[in-house]
Design a protein around this motif. Structure first.
Motif, PDB file in Angstrom:
ATOM      1  N   LEU A   1       0.817  -1.213   0.000  1.00  0.00           N
ATOM      2  CA  LEU A   1       0.000   0.000   0.000  1.00  0.00           C
ATOM      3  C   LEU A   1       0.856   1.270   0.000  1.00  0.00           C
ATOM      4  O   LEU A   1       0.459   2.280  -0.583  1.00  0.00           O
ATOM      5  N   GLY A   2       1.987   1.214   0.659  1.00  0.00           N
ATOM      6  CA  GLY A   2       2.846   2.382   0.724  1.00  0.00           C
ATOM      7  C   GLY A   2       4.018   2.350  -0.227  1.00  0.00           C
ATOM      8  O   GLY A   2       4.959   3.147  -0.061  1.00  0.00           O
TER       9      GLY A   2
ATOM     10  N   GLY B   1       1.520   3.903 -13.800  1.00  0.00           N
ATOM     11  CA  GLY B   1       1.582   3.028 -12.633  1.00  0.00           C
ATOM     12  C   GLY B   1       1.659   3.761 -11.315  1.00  0.00           C
ATOM     13  O   GLY B   1       2.121   3.197 -10.326  1.00  0.00           O
ATOM     14  N   VAL B   2       1.201   5.008 -11.282  1.00  0.00           N
ATOM     15  CA  VAL B   2       1.283   5.814 -10.069  1.00  0.00           C
ATOM     16  C   VAL B   2       0.405   5.207  -8.980  1.00  0.00           C
ATOM     17  O   VAL B   2      -0.733   4.790  -9.234  1.00  0.00           O
ATOM     18  N   MET B   3       0.931   5.172  -7.753  1.00  0.00           N
ATOM     19  CA  MET B   3       0.180   4.711  -6.600  1.00  0.00           C
ATOM     20  C   MET B   3       0.140   5.825  -5.560  1.00  0.00           C
ATOM     21  O   MET B   3       0.742   6.886  -5.734  1.00  0.00           O
ATOM     22  N   ILE B   4      -0.558   5.563  -4.462  1.00  0.00           N
ATOM     23  CA  ILE B   4      -0.779   6.606  -3.473  1.00  0.00           C
ATOM     24  C   ILE B   4       0.533   7.058  -2.841  1.00  0.00           C
ATOM     25  O   ILE B   4       0.680   8.221  -2.452  1.00  0.00           O
ATOM     26  N   GLY B   5       1.513   6.159  -2.746  1.00  0.00           N
ATOM     27  CA  GLY B   5       2.813   6.551  -2.207  1.00  0.00           C
ATOM     28  C   GLY B   5       3.479   7.608  -3.053  1.00  0.00           C
ATOM     29  O   GLY B   5       4.069   8.560  -2.524  1.00  0.00           O
ATOM     30  N   ASN B   6       3.395   7.468  -4.384  1.00  0.00           N
ATOM     31  CA  ASN B   6       3.955   8.487  -5.269  1.00  0.00           C
ATOM     32  C   ASN B   6       3.209   9.805  -5.128  1.00  0.00           C
ATOM     33  O   ASN B   6       3.822  10.880  -5.180  1.00  0.00           O
TER      34      ASN B   6
END
Length: 312
Positions: free
Chosen positions: A249-250, A263-268
């Protein structure tokens, strides 16, 4: 006949002496209880300084405002309202959840058959060697392991060269890299050892005589696995899910390198907030992830209890 001498009783303790002794006893008990937990003081200090205090700051920042790159201590929920009002942020959060679920499911789905085969069919002397090979990537840098996938999935990587060598394509294929499937593949590779080690600890302690008894009574292997094995190692499976899902998740580096813009995730997203000096909005986004993790831990809490396979 002479009368027997009266029995002598112990001298009575003055009330003041009895009170002093009881107080001394209580002091000794209190001192022993303090020394009993003295070993936890370094851990409590470390936990408080490096977790509780930063978490408190994150909570406070999430309810403050950033005005002209300065944090203003005005309590508000505008940071959360702003996050959910921007569709890009909401879609990134949902993408992070489903990528984490998919990567966790793929990791457990690969790790469980491997660990089952390792514990049941491989001699104990070779099990340790194979486990060492599983954790061998941990001996190298995390950054190096992620960068290596650029040489595997890139336009000039091993996969594209192999496809061109067998004449399946005459030009490099770009869909292997900089997309969410590439992120999921790399995350499965990164967290596979965590799942294997956790599942191995559960399967190694399992009483395989119960499994053999079920097979002798006519149960098929699939039935024995679902009715006997899985209920008793459910805490191990839940722990493996926690060890894999929560760190994913992080994740920041793997989506950044192999995911690209797609591919951006919430960490980015959180890193972008902080690098852009939007500290309060970044704190709100980070706290949303932390709240999601707490909810998941509460949901998984019941799964950590072992059920009786016989239903008794």
């Amino acid at each position: 006949m002479p009368e027997p001498a009266p029995a002598t009783s112990a001298p009575a303790i003055p009330p003041a002496d009895a009170t002093a002794r009881s107080r001394g006893r209580l002091r000794l008990e209190g001192f022993s209880s303090i020394t009993q937990y003295a070993g936890f003081l370094p851990a409590l200090l470390l936990f408080g300084v490096f977790f509780v205090v930063p978490l408190g700051l994150i909570v406070a920042y999430s309810f403050w405002q950033t005005v002209d790159y300065n944090v203003v201590h005005d309590w508000t929920v505008d940071n959360y309202r702003y996050f959910f009002s921007v569709s890009t942020y909401v879609s990134t959060m949902w993408a992070t959840i489903w990528v984490s679920v998919a990567a966790t499911a793929a990791t457990i789905g690969i790790a469980f058959p491997f660990t089952y085969w390792l514990v049941r069919y491989v001699p104990r002397g070779l099990q340790r060697l194979l486990l060492v090979l599983v954790i061998l990537p941990f001996w190298t840098s995390y950054l190096l392991r992620v960068y290596s996938w650029l040489n595997i999935l890139g336009d000039e990587g091993a996969i594209n060269r192999f496809l061109q060598w067998i004449h399946l394509t005459d030009h490099p294929l770009s869909f292997f890299l900089y997309d969410r499937p590439a992120v999921i593949l790399v995350l499965v590779y990164l967290y596979f050892p965590f799942a294997v080690l956790t599942l191995y600890a559960s399967l190694e302690r399992f009483d395989w005589d119960q499994f053999k008894a079920a097979m002798d009574l006519g149960a098929r292997p699939r039935t024995a696995i679902t009715r006997i094995l899985l209920p008793q190692i459910r805490p191990g499976i839940t722990t493996a899910v926690i060890f894999v899902f929560i760190p994913i998740l992080g994740e920041y580096l793997a989506p950044q390198l192999v995911g690209g813009a797609k591919g951006v995730m919430i960490g980015n997203l959180i890193v972008n907030f902080f690098t852009g000096a939007q500290y309060t909005r970044g704190a709100a986004a980070a706290l949303l992830v932390a709240a999601l993790i707490v909810v998941l831990l509460i949901v998984f809490r019941r799964s950590l209890e072992v059920e009786d396979a016989t239903g008794a």
